[in-house]
Motif scaffolding. Structure first.
Motif, mmCIF file in Angstrom:
data_model
loop_
_atom_site.group_PDB
_atom_site.id
_atom_site.type_symbol
_atom_site.label_atom_id
_atom_site.label_comp_id
_atom_site.label_asym_id
_atom_site.label_seq_id
_atom_site.Cartn_x
_atom_site.Cartn_y
_atom_site.Cartn_z
ATOM 1 N N GLU A 159 0.819 -1.215 0.000
ATOM 2 C CA GLU A 159 0.000 0.000 0.000
ATOM 3 C C GLU A 159 0.852 1.264 0.000
ATOM 4 O O GLU A 159 0.332 2.362 -0.226
ATOM 5 C CB GLU A 159 -0.906 0.028 1.226
ATOM 6 C CG GLU A 159 -1.909 -1.104 1.307
ATOM 7 C CD GLU A 159 -2.835 -0.952 2.493
ATOM 8 O OE1 GLU A 159 -3.278 0.189 2.750
ATOM 9 O OE2 GLU A 159 -3.104 -1.956 3.172
ATOM 10 N N TYR A 160 2.146 1.118 0.245
ATOM 11 C CA TYR A 160 2.991 2.272 0.498
ATOM 12 C C TYR A 160 3.926 2.561 -0.666
ATOM 13 O O TYR A 160 3.789 1.985 -1.740
ATOM 14 C CB TYR A 160 3.748 2.063 1.806
ATOM 15 C CG TYR A 160 2.835 1.809 2.991
ATOM 16 C CD1 TYR A 160 1.618 2.478 3.106
ATOM 17 C CD2 TYR A 160 3.166 0.890 3.985
ATOM 18 C CE1 TYR A 160 0.771 2.252 4.180
ATOM 19 C CE2 TYR A 160 2.322 0.660 5.063
ATOM 20 C CZ TYR A 160 1.131 1.338 5.157
ATOM 21 O OH TYR A 160 0.290 1.110 6.219
ATOM 22 N N ALA A 161 4.884 3.472 -0.467
ATOM 23 C CA ALA A 161 5.666 3.997 -1.578
ATOM 24 C C ALA A 161 7.168 3.896 -1.340
ATOM 25 O O ALA A 161 7.927 4.758 -1.787
ATOM 26 C CB ALA A 161 5.274 5.452 -1.850
ATOM 27 N N GLY A 162 7.593 2.849 -0.647
ATOM 28 C CA GLY A 162 9.017 2.590 -0.549
ATOM 29 C C GLY A 162 9.672 3.052 0.733
ATOM 30 O O GLY A 162 9.014 3.484 1.676
ATOM 31 N N GLU A 163 11.000 2.982 0.745
ATOM 32 C CA GLU A 163 11.765 3.173 1.975
ATOM 33 C C GLU A 163 12.343 4.581 2.135
ATOM 34 O O GLU A 163 12.811 4.932 3.215
ATOM 35 C CB GLU A 163 12.911 2.165 2.032
ATOM 36 C CG GLU A 163 14.019 2.414 1.017
ATOM 37 C CD GLU A 163 15.041 1.289 0.940
ATOM 38 O OE1 GLU A 163 14.705 0.158 1.370
ATOM 39 O OE2 GLU A 163 16.150 1.528 0.442
ATOM 40 N N ASP A 164 12.343 5.367 1.091
ATOM 41 C CA ASP A 164 12.980 6.682 1.163
ATOM 42 C C ASP A 164 11.936 7.768 1.377
ATOM 43 O O ASP A 164 10.930 7.829 0.671
ATOM 44 C CB ASP A 164 13.747 6.976 -0.126
ATOM 45 C CG ASP A 164 14.405 8.342 -0.072
ATOM 46 O OD1 ASP A 164 15.469 8.454 0.559
ATOM 47 O OD2 ASP A 164 13.823 9.297 -0.625
ATOM 48 N N PRO A 165 12.148 8.665 2.350
ATOM 49 C CA PRO A 165 11.118 9.676 2.649
ATOM 50 C C PRO A 165 10.853 10.652 1.518
ATOM 51 O O PRO A 165 9.707 11.061 1.313
ATOM 52 C CB PRO A 165 11.658 10.382 3.898
ATOM 53 C CG PRO A 165 13.098 10.032 3.982
ATOM 54 C CD PRO A 165 13.247 8.701 3.326
ATOM 55 N N GLU A 214 13.608 12.659 10.705
ATOM 56 C CA GLU A 214 14.386 12.543 9.478
ATOM 57 C C GLU A 214 14.039 11.303 8.666
ATOM 58 O O GLU A 214 14.696 11.032 7.658
ATOM 59 C CB GLU A 214 15.879 12.559 9.823
ATOM 60 C CG GLU A 214 16.316 13.878 10.449
ATOM 61 C CD GLU A 214 17.773 13.904 10.872
ATOM 62 O OE1 GLU A 214 18.453 12.872 10.694
ATOM 63 O OE2 GLU A 214 18.236 14.952 11.363
ATOM 64 N N SER A 215 13.000 10.584 9.077
ATOM 65 C CA SER A 215 12.607 9.383 8.325
ATOM 66 C C SER A 215 11.099 9.389 8.089
ATOM 67 O O SER A 215 10.609 10.051 7.176
ATOM 68 C CB SER A 215 13.068 8.116 9.058
ATOM 69 O OG SER A 215 12.585 8.080 10.405
ATOM 70 N N ASP A 216 10.349 8.696 8.925
ATOM 71 C CA ASP A 216 8.909 8.560 8.705
ATOM 72 C C ASP A 216 8.175 9.893 8.762
ATOM 73 O O ASP A 216 7.306 10.170 7.925
ATOM 74 C CB ASP A 216 8.312 7.591 9.723
ATOM 75 C CG ASP A 216 8.795 6.170 9.508
ATOM 76 O OD1 ASP A 216 7.983 5.315 9.151
ATOM 77 O OD2 ASP A 216 9.998 5.915 9.693
ATOM 78 N N LEU A 217 8.489 10.730 9.735
ATOM 79 C CA LEU A 217 7.830 12.030 9.800
ATOM 80 C C LEU A 217 8.174 12.890 8.594
ATOM 81 O O LEU A 217 7.334 13.639 8.090
ATOM 82 C CB LEU A 217 8.212 12.768 11.084
ATOM 83 C CG LEU A 217 7.314 12.565 12.301
ATOM 84 C CD1 LEU A 217 7.805 13.399 13.469
ATOM 85 C CD2 LEU A 217 5.858 12.905 11.996
ATOM 86 N N LEU A 218 9.395 12.776 8.097
ATOM 87 C CA LEU A 218 9.783 13.542 6.922
ATOM 88 C C LEU A 218 8.960 13.123 5.706
ATOM 89 O O LEU A 218 8.544 13.961 4.902
ATOM 90 C CB LEU A 218 11.276 13.364 6.648
ATOM 91 C CG LEU A 218 11.839 14.108 5.431
ATOM 92 C CD1 LEU A 218 11.566 15.605 5.536
ATOM 93 C CD2 LEU A 218 13.335 13.837 5.288
ATOM 94 N N ALA A 219 8.711 11.829 5.565
ATOM 95 C CA ALA A 219 7.870 11.360 4.459
ATOM 96 C C ALA A 219 6.480 11.982 4.539
ATOM 97 O O ALA A 219 5.928 12.438 3.529
ATOM 98 C CB ALA A 219 7.777 9.833 4.484
ATOM 99 N N PHE A 220 5.902 12.028 5.743
ATOM 100 C CA PHE A 220 4.590 12.646 5.913
ATOM 101 C C PHE A 220 4.647 14.152 5.666
ATOM 102 O O PHE A 220 3.736 14.732 5.063
ATOM 103 C CB PHE A 220 4.039 12.353 7.309
ATOM 104 C CG PHE A 220 3.350 11.028 7.407
ATOM 105 C CD1 PHE A 220 2.001 10.912 7.127
ATOM 106 C CD2 PHE A 220 4.053 9.886 7.765
ATOM 107 C CE1 PHE A 220 1.357 9.679 7.204
ATOM 108 C CE2 PHE A 220 3.426 8.654 7.845
ATOM 109 C CZ PHE A 220 2.072 8.550 7.568
#
Length: 722
Positions: A159-165, A214-220
């Motif tokens: 459902e998601y879009a990969g590992e890079d934010p 710098e990871s999950d929150l950055l993607a959001f």
């Protein structure tokens, strides 16, 4: 007496700007209009708009009157011209039958869209599913999945879009744009760190706050700023011990405060655990609490909290305001949905194009692919390739408008039923091949090997089903599929493996087969897409949006506690993400000096490319810019995805930008990629800001995270991002 959908909408359709309804004046801002409505709402209406009921029958509880079999339903306010909220899952297509009582068209997996590295593909997919949602009478689509892929065993990776934010946030943001341009509200979800499904309702995802930034929150952050979603859905899990739907720092502090998010926060279905704490933390709407939560917290308990002064009236007003504002801002009130005939044939072509753009060619020894049309015989084996292509399960599973061609597969209950889209690769292969094409189910390995031995080329389809609510215990393919591939490859070295999987799997047979293509869950146009890719009607151009480990030993956590469909083992109470922190995926491999089976950004083509004349500079704002010439040195039109990586002093490389460039044979193009400032910055907790430190940065352009096509060092001045 039957009541038509159109008649229910008549009061809304007749609404316009009048002295009694000044909020219908479209020259006013969404905030002004929401305030005008709010001033006319009763307390009862305010409490009603902040909760959605489950919009279909469930365990003997009848569906709400007026609901279209929706995931969530909030009745409209007819006297004020406010339409009902009709919500439907999900990010890969409309999963509820809606007004036309039919299925829908399913997009390929989110990972496939991400693998396209093409924002136009993401936007077109969003517009397609948004349009279908609207045609079925829905005005909120629970799309925009952006959780990072931290573990290949996670059941919802598809459902998601990969590992890079940067990649995930950008691609999800463009999908949201596509949805909302159809005047349908889209969410971004699941906020935040819902990166495993085992024990998701209680699990605490533990991580350093800076690493989270710098990871999950950055993607959001990138998804919210790129897509401007009307709503953000908070997740089931806890973060550092606190449930996300009652985490004041995440909701009020970061999302609404620092990022300036003006929409509303809705809960996931079953993720609310309190009334006053959730409301005060920033949750604006409870989803289907009467079915999935212990009680409807935003009804009697919240009413009591407001009455006692535990929750101020101003907060209740703000909750209602945010929902109304979104409805105005996204066109739900000015252009209310009217069910209409969907364009399923055209939509299937959108899904097919996305599948073609996102399939990743992982191996192609001796140019086995594309298969020549003149080949005398092709043996197609396994994966129900004679019927269709696999779909992921759970709330995002789309029932194709033409039904599921493979019935009786387990599990039948949640998170199933397991479904296939009726787009058979065999049909397209037969149409494109001039020679004999045979099919073997692959259930009898000896028979399959015999069929392969008698053919010029063997194409083995293998599947690995995944769904929300469970994770895989390991990276192995289900059943005897590894043995099937090994036997077919032994019988015929000209064997092609097509993977329909949630993501990375172990490949003990990799050295024995001639070609491998990752097709993900390829959606309603997937069979046609795969056939066209195999025969070179279209050139593969997908690149991996996540690293592909050799096996579980290369992962930050060798085991997922409680993993496996139907597992009785207790899931972990806490998961330690401080192990990798912000160094997710390719950055983890670089940090630990491990070599994956296939690196992030990797993808082969039926043509070849050469890079030359690489140069770098720093622009006036302090951003590194890379320039180079890309040339198609092969004999086929194709696309490459040059990727810009920037490495700060003492850090791991970070994807800072990319371009997808299509070139004809012999054609060249001068390409420029400027680094995204967020890829250069670190979060400064003292100043509560993103800061780019002065220093020497490595700037590299590559065709993957590990293959460099040009590298230089540039000096960057200190700066603070706005």
């Amino acid at each position: 007496m039957a009541i038509s959908i159109a008649s229910l909408l008549l009061p809304v359709l007749a609404s316009a700007a009048t002295p009694s309804r000044p909020w219908m004046n479209t020259s006013l801002t969404p905030d002004q209009r929401a305030d005008l409505v709010l001033g006319q709402m009763t307390q009862e209406e305010k409490f009603r708009i902040i909760r959605a009921d489950f919009g279909q029958e469930h365990d003997g509880i009848a569906a709400p009157v007026g609901a279209l079999g929706s995931a969530g339903y909030t009745p409209g306010i007819e006297r004020l011209g406010i339409p009902a909220i009709q919500e439907t899952d999900a990010g890969l297509g409309v999963t509820r039958p809606g007004a036309d009582k039919t299925g829908a068209i399913g997009l390929p997996a989110g990972t496939a869209t991400a693998a396209s590295f093409d924002t136009a593909i993401a936007y077109a997919g969003g517009a397609m599913i948004g349009g279908e949602a609207r045609s079925k009478g829905f005005n909120v689509l629970l799309a925009g999945g952006v959780n990072l892929v931290r573990d290949p065993r996670n059941g919802r990776n598809f459902e998601y879009a990969g590992e890079d934010p940067l990649l995930a946030g950008t691609m999800a943001g463009y999908t949201v744009r596509g949805v909302q341009d159809q005047k349908v509200v889209s969410t971004v979800k699941h906020y935040v760190l819902n990166d495993l499904e085992s024990g998701r309702n209680t699990l605490s995802a533990d991580i350093d706050p800076v690493a989270l930034r710098e990871s999950d929150l950055l993607a959001f952050q990138i998804a919210v700023h790129t897509g401007d979603p009307g709503s953000v859905m908070c997740s089931y899990n806890r973060v550092n011990g606190k449930y996300t739907c009652e985490d004041e720092w995440l909701l009020n502090g970061v999302l609404k405060g620092e990022w300036g998010f003006k929409g509303y926060v809705m809960s996931d279905w079953g993720s609310v655990h309190s009334a006053a704490p959730s409301a005060l933390a920033g949750l604006d709407q409870e989803s289907a609490g009467e079915v999935f939560d212990k009680q409807v917290f935003f009804d009697a308990p919240l009413r009591e909290a407001v009455k006692k002064g535990e929750v101020p009236q101003s907060r209740l007003d703000n909750m209602a305001h945010r929902i109304l504002r979104t409805m105005f801002a996204k066109g739900v009130i000015d252009d209310p949905v009217v069910p209409r005939k969907a364009r399923y044939a055209e939509d299937r072509l959108v899904a097919q194009k996305a599948a073609e753009a996102g399939a990743v060619l992982l191996k192609n020894e001796k140019a086995l692919l594309p298969i020549a049309r003149s080949v005398r015989s092709v043996a197609v084996i396994g994966g129900h390739a004679d019927k269709g292509v696999l779909s992921g399960g759970g709330s995002s599973a789309v029932l194709d408008v033409e039904g599921s061609p493979v019935e009786g597969l387990m599990p039948q209950g949640w998170p199933g039923p397991m479904r296939f889209h009726p787009s058979a690769p065999l049909t397209t292969i037969k149409a494109l091949a001039k020679g004999k094409v045979s099919y073997d189910s692959g259930t009898d390995i000896a028979a399959a090997a015999k069929a392969a031995a008698g053919a010029d080329v063997a194409v083995v389809f293998v599947t690995q089903w995944a769904a929300e609510s469970f994770d895989h215990a390991d990276m192995a393919l289900d059943g005897n599929q590894d043995a099937l591939i090994a036997a077919v490859a032994k019988a015929n070295p000209r064997t092609v493996v097509v993977l329909e999987t949630n993501g990375a799997v172990r490949m003990p047979w990799l050295n024995d087969v001639g070609a491998v293509m990752e097709a993900w869950y390829p959606g309603s146009g997937g069979g046609a897409a795969i056939g066209r890719l195999l025969f070179g009607e279209v050139t593969p151009s997908g690149h991996l949006p996540m690293s592909w480990p050799k096996d579980e030993s290369q992962l930050p956590r060798a085991k997922v506690q409680g993993a496996g469909l139907g597992s009785k083992a207790a899931p972990a109470d806490r998961v330690d993400y401080t192990i990798e922190g912000a160094d997710v995926g390719y950055r983890w491999f670089e940090k630990t000096k491990r070599e994956p089976l296939f690196p992030f950004g990797f993808g082969l083509s039926y043509t070849t490319f050469a890079y030359s004349d690489f140069e770098t500079s720093v622009d006036a704002s302090g951003k590194p810019v890379a320039r180079f010439t890309l040339r198609n040195t092969g004999k086929t039109t194709g696309a490459d995805v040059p990727q810009l990586y920037v490495t700060a002093p003492g850090a791991t490389a970070r994807l800072a930008g990319w371009r997808k460039v299509w070139l004809k044979p012999g054609e060249s193009q001068r390409v420029e990629i400027a680094a995204d400032p967020l890829a250069l910055a670190r979060f400064d907790t003292k100043g509560n800001r993103w800061r780019v430190a002065a220093g020497a940065y490595s700037v590299r352009v590559g065709s993957s995270a590990t293959k460099s096509e040009g590298q230089a060092t540039v000096t960057i001045p200190e700066s603070v991002l706005p």
